[in-house]
Design a protein around this motif. Structure first.
Motif, PDB file in Angstrom:
ATOM      1  N   ALA A   1      -5.975   2.302   8.929  1.00 33.05           N
ATOM      2  CA  ALA A   1      -5.049   3.396   8.581  1.00 33.05           C
ATOM      3  C   ALA A   1      -4.596   3.276   7.139  1.00 33.05           C
ATOM      4  O   ALA A   1      -4.495   4.276   6.414  1.00 33.05           O
ATOM      5  N   ALA A   2      -4.335   2.044   6.690  1.00 33.06           N
ATOM      6  CA  ALA A   2      -3.876   1.835   5.314  1.00 33.06           C
ATOM      7  C   ALA A   2      -4.965   2.185   4.307  1.00 33.06           C
ATOM      8  O   ALA A   2      -4.688   2.793   3.260  1.00 33.06           O
ATOM      9  N   ILE A   3      -6.206   1.819   4.608  1.00 32.23           N
ATOM     10  CA  ILE A   3      -7.318   2.153   3.709  1.00 32.23           C
ATOM     11  C   ILE A   3      -7.529   3.666   3.666  1.00 32.23           C
ATOM     12  O   ILE A   3      -7.762   4.251   2.600  1.00 32.23           O
ATOM     13  N   LEU A   4      -7.415   4.323   4.822  1.00 30.03           N
ATOM     14  CA  LEU A   4      -7.535   5.779   4.863  1.00 30.03           C
ATOM     15  C   LEU A   4      -6.489   6.443   3.961  1.00 30.03           C
ATOM     16  O   LEU A   4      -6.787   7.391   3.227  1.00 30.03           O
TER      17      LEU A   4
ATOM     18  N   ASN B   1       0.821   6.156   2.025  1.00 23.76           N
ATOM     19  CA  ASN B   1       0.691   5.522   0.716  1.00 23.76           C
ATOM     20  C   ASN B   1       1.129   6.532  -0.346  1.00 23.76           C
ATOM     21  O   ASN B   1       0.565   7.625  -0.444  1.00 23.76           O
ATOM     22  N   ILE B   2       2.145   6.164  -1.113  1.00 25.28           N
ATOM     23  CA  ILE B   2       2.721   7.077  -2.097  1.00 25.28           C
ATOM     24  C   ILE B   2       2.200   6.745  -3.489  1.00 25.28           C
ATOM     25  O   ILE B   2       2.051   5.578  -3.843  1.00 25.28           O
ATOM     26  N   SER B   3       1.924   7.777  -4.266  1.00 26.58           N
ATOM     27  CA  SER B   3       1.566   7.594  -5.675  1.00 26.58           C
ATOM     28  C   SER B   3       2.508   8.424  -6.536  1.00 26.58           C
ATOM     29  O   SER B   3       2.919   9.517  -6.142  1.00 26.58           O
ATOM     30  N   CYS B   4       2.819   7.904  -7.711  1.00 28.41           N
ATOM     31  CA  CYS B   4       3.623   8.672  -8.657  1.00 28.41           C
ATOM     32  C   CYS B   4       2.805   9.840  -9.211  1.00 28.41           C
ATOM     33  O   CYS B   4       1.644  10.023  -8.852  1.00 28.41           O
TER      34      CYS B   4
ATOM     35  N   ASN C   1       5.196  -0.024  -3.531  1.00 32.18           N
ATOM     36  CA  ASN C   1       6.232  -0.723  -2.772  1.00 32.18           C
ATOM     37  C   ASN C   1       6.991   0.199  -1.820  1.00 32.18           C
ATOM     38  O   ASN C   1       7.698  -0.281  -0.930  1.00 32.18           O
ATOM     39  N   CYS C   2       6.850   1.496  -2.000  1.00 35.82           N
ATOM     40  CA  CYS C   2       7.542   2.457  -1.136  1.00 35.82           C
ATOM     41  C   CYS C   2       6.686   2.888   0.052  1.00 35.82           C
ATOM     42  O   CYS C   2       7.140   3.680   0.892  1.00 35.82           O
ATOM     43  N   SER C   3       5.471   2.403   0.110  1.00 32.31           N
ATOM     44  CA  SER C   3       4.538   2.814   1.155  1.00 32.31           C
ATOM     45  C   SER C   3       4.825   2.084   2.468  1.00 32.31           C
ATOM     46  O   SER C   3       5.397   0.995   2.472  1.00 32.31           O
ATOM     47  N   LYS C   4       4.417   2.687   3.576  1.00 29.17           N
ATOM     48  CA  LYS C   4       4.728   2.144   4.908  1.00 29.17           C
ATOM     49  C   LYS C   4       3.553   2.330   5.862  1.00 29.17           C
ATOM     50  O   LYS C   4       2.715   3.209   5.683  1.00 29.17           O
ATOM     51  N   ILE C   5       3.544   1.491   6.920  1.00 27.45           N
ATOM     52  CA  ILE C   5       2.607   1.700   8.018  1.00 27.45           C
ATOM     53  C   ILE C   5       3.387   1.689   9.321  1.00 27.45           C
ATOM     54  O   ILE C   5       4.332   0.902   9.478  1.00 27.45           O
TER      55      ILE C   5
ATOM     56  N   ILE D   1       1.140  12.149  -1.856  1.00 28.84           N
ATOM     57  CA  ILE D   1       1.244  11.344  -0.642  1.00 28.84           C
ATOM     58  C   ILE D   1      -0.105  11.282   0.055  1.00 28.84           C
ATOM     59  O   ILE D   1      -0.680  12.310   0.416  1.00 28.84           O
ATOM     60  N   GLY D   2      -0.602  10.068   0.224  1.00 31.98           N
ATOM     61  CA  GLY D   2      -1.816   9.850   0.998  1.00 31.98           C
ATOM     62  C   GLY D   2      -1.433   9.358   2.380  1.00 31.98           C
ATOM     63  O   GLY D   2      -0.634   8.428   2.513  1.00 31.98           O
ATOM     64  N   VAL D   3      -1.981   9.987   3.407  1.00 29.80           N
ATOM     65  CA  VAL D   3      -1.663   9.607   4.782  1.00 29.80           C
ATOM     66  C   VAL D   3      -2.958   9.253   5.506  1.00 29.80           C
ATOM     67  O   VAL D   3      -3.956   9.981   5.420  1.00 29.80           O
ATOM     68  N   GLY D   4      -2.946   8.128   6.204  1.00 29.93           N
ATOM     69  CA  GLY D   4      -4.080   7.732   7.036  1.00 29.93           C
ATOM     70  C   GLY D   4      -3.649   7.720   8.481  1.00 29.93           C
ATOM     71  O   GLY D   4      -2.662   7.066   8.838  1.00 29.93           O
ATOM     72  N   ILE D   5      -4.359   8.451   9.321  1.00 28.82           N
ATOM     73  CA  ILE D   5      -4.033   8.517  10.752  1.00 28.82           C
ATOM     74  C   ILE D   5      -5.249   8.055  11.548  1.00 28.82           C
ATOM     75  O   ILE D   5      -6.339   8.602  11.403  1.00 28.82           O
ATOM     76  N   GLY D   6      -5.042   7.049  12.398  1.00 27.27           N
ATOM     77  CA  GLY D   6      -6.129   6.583  13.260  1.00 27.27           C
ATOM     78  C   GLY D   6      -6.660   5.225  12.867  1.00 27.27           C
ATOM     79  O   GLY D   6      -6.076   4.506  12.076  1.00 27.27           O
ATOM     80  N   GLY D   7      -7.800   4.873  13.464  1.00 30.68           N
ATOM     81  CA  GLY D   7      -8.364   3.551  13.241  1.00 30.68           C
ATOM     82  C   GLY D   7      -7.494   2.501  13.897  1.00 30.68           C
ATOM     83  O   GLY D   7      -7.052   2.648  15.039  1.00 30.68           O
ATOM     84  N   ASN D   8      -7.206   1.429  13.150  1.00 35.33           N
ATOM     85  CA  ASN D   8      -6.274   0.404  13.600  1.00 35.33           C
ATOM     86  C   ASN D   8      -5.319   0.089  12.457  1.00 35.33           C
ATOM     87  O   ASN D   8      -5.229   0.856  11.496  1.00 35.33           O
ATOM     88  N   PHE D   9      -4.637  -1.056  12.529  1.00 32.04           N
ATOM     89  CA  PHE D   9      -3.613  -1.398  11.541  1.00 32.04           C
ATOM     90  C   PHE D   9      -4.146  -1.322  10.107  1.00 32.04           C
ATOM     91  O   PHE D   9      -3.579  -0.640   9.261  1.00 32.04           O
ATOM     92  N   GLU D  10      -5.264  -2.022   9.836  1.00 31.92           N
ATOM     93  CA  GLU D  10      -5.744  -2.062   8.452  1.00 31.92           C
ATOM     94  C   GLU D  10      -6.522  -0.809   8.049  1.00 31.92           C
ATOM     95  O   GLU D  10      -6.473  -0.376   6.901  1.00 31.92           O
TER      96      GLU D  10
END
Length: 280
Positions: free
Chosen positions: A199-202, A267-270, A151-155, A188-197
């Protein structure tokens, strides 16, 4: 062509759901031990030691390492020479999740409709990402994801002119906004590039990379190191109660993108950052 009965998918995923929820991966255990040595706050050290104690109790009592056993996220790399037989591919994956969560006495947290909120009672359906690759093997990664950190993750749909500086600002803002709510220390997982969806999968897949193993791209490796240093200067600390160690690792995945965009997902993980990988 190699024939694989979908029952193999089911049996492996069942075992992997239980394994991921009961046992901390070796890379995360190493990072927590390193954090205890590096943490300067006495309260922070105490919290980190309590986390280790919790993990030991879970191991000894054979219970999950966290009460939120997550929504099952499954990454599958399927060799193009593989032919699945004996049933439907995605049904077999969901059956593995169903069996794993029932037999492992794992919390069932999935509701069938996001508005009506009726629990499915077996933690299905899973989130399934499939990629076709060369060869005749199947690589499966099971990564149960709890929603305290999710729930703390963002795009962010950044502009190209914002560049690397804009990406780092977005990541740091996300961590500041999350504060103690993502159960730090975090990965912390970060996705840079692609498009909207994409980046989130990355970003989600970046969390499954071994913590501390940097990108092969020199400029991305530098960004991972720089971000980890900056995040650990925020003072959020273990449990959000102050200290040096807010994050254990920053993993960044990248992909080609459009000339007009710079999509960035965080995308954040504990600290448990559950992930198990097998090849069949």
């Amino acid at each position: 062509m190699r024939n694989i009965n979908v029952k193999e998918l089911t049996s492996n995923i069942k075992e992997m759901c239980i394994e991921a929820n009961y046992n901390l991966s070796s890379d995360m255990a190493q990072k927590i031990n390193e954090a205890i040595k590096a943490e300067e706050s006495e309260l922070g050290k105490k919290i980190l030691n309590q986390l280790l104690e919790n993990l030991e109790v879970a191991k000894e009592d054979n219970v999950p390492i966290c009460q939120d056993t997550g929504m099952a996220v499954i990454f599958v790399e399927v060799g193009q020479e593989v032919h699945f037989e004996g049933g439907n591919y995605e049904d077999a994956i969901n059956e593995g999740v169903r069996q794993g969560y029932k037999e492992g006495y794992l919390r069932k947290s999935v509701v069938s409709d996001p508005i009506l909120r009726v629990n499915t009672q077996d933690n299905t359906p899973a989130i399934i990402h499939t990629k076709i690759v060369p060869g005749d093997k199947v690589k499966i990664t099971v990564a149960p994801k709890g929603f305290g950190s999710e729930n703390c993750s963002k795009i962010y749909m950044l502009k190209p002119a914002q560049g690397a500086e804009g990406v780092e600002e977005a990541v740091i803002k996300t961590i500041k906004d999350a504060g103690p709510n993502a159960c730090p220390p975090i990965v912390i997982g970060v996705g840079i590039g692609g498009n909207f969806e994409q980046a989130a999968i990355l970003a989600k897949q970046a969390l499954t990379r071994e913590a501390g193993k940097h990108s092969d791209l020199p400029h991305i490796r530098e960004m991972e190191i720089d971000l980890l240093e900056k995040i650990n200067k925020l003072g959020i600390g273990p449990g959000g109660l102050g200290g040096k160690i807010t994050a254990l690792a920053v993993n960044i995945n990248t992909y080609a993108t459009h000339i007009a965009g710079l999509p960035t997902a965080v995308n954040i993980s504990c600290h448990v950052n559950r992930h198990v990988t097998r090849e069949i």
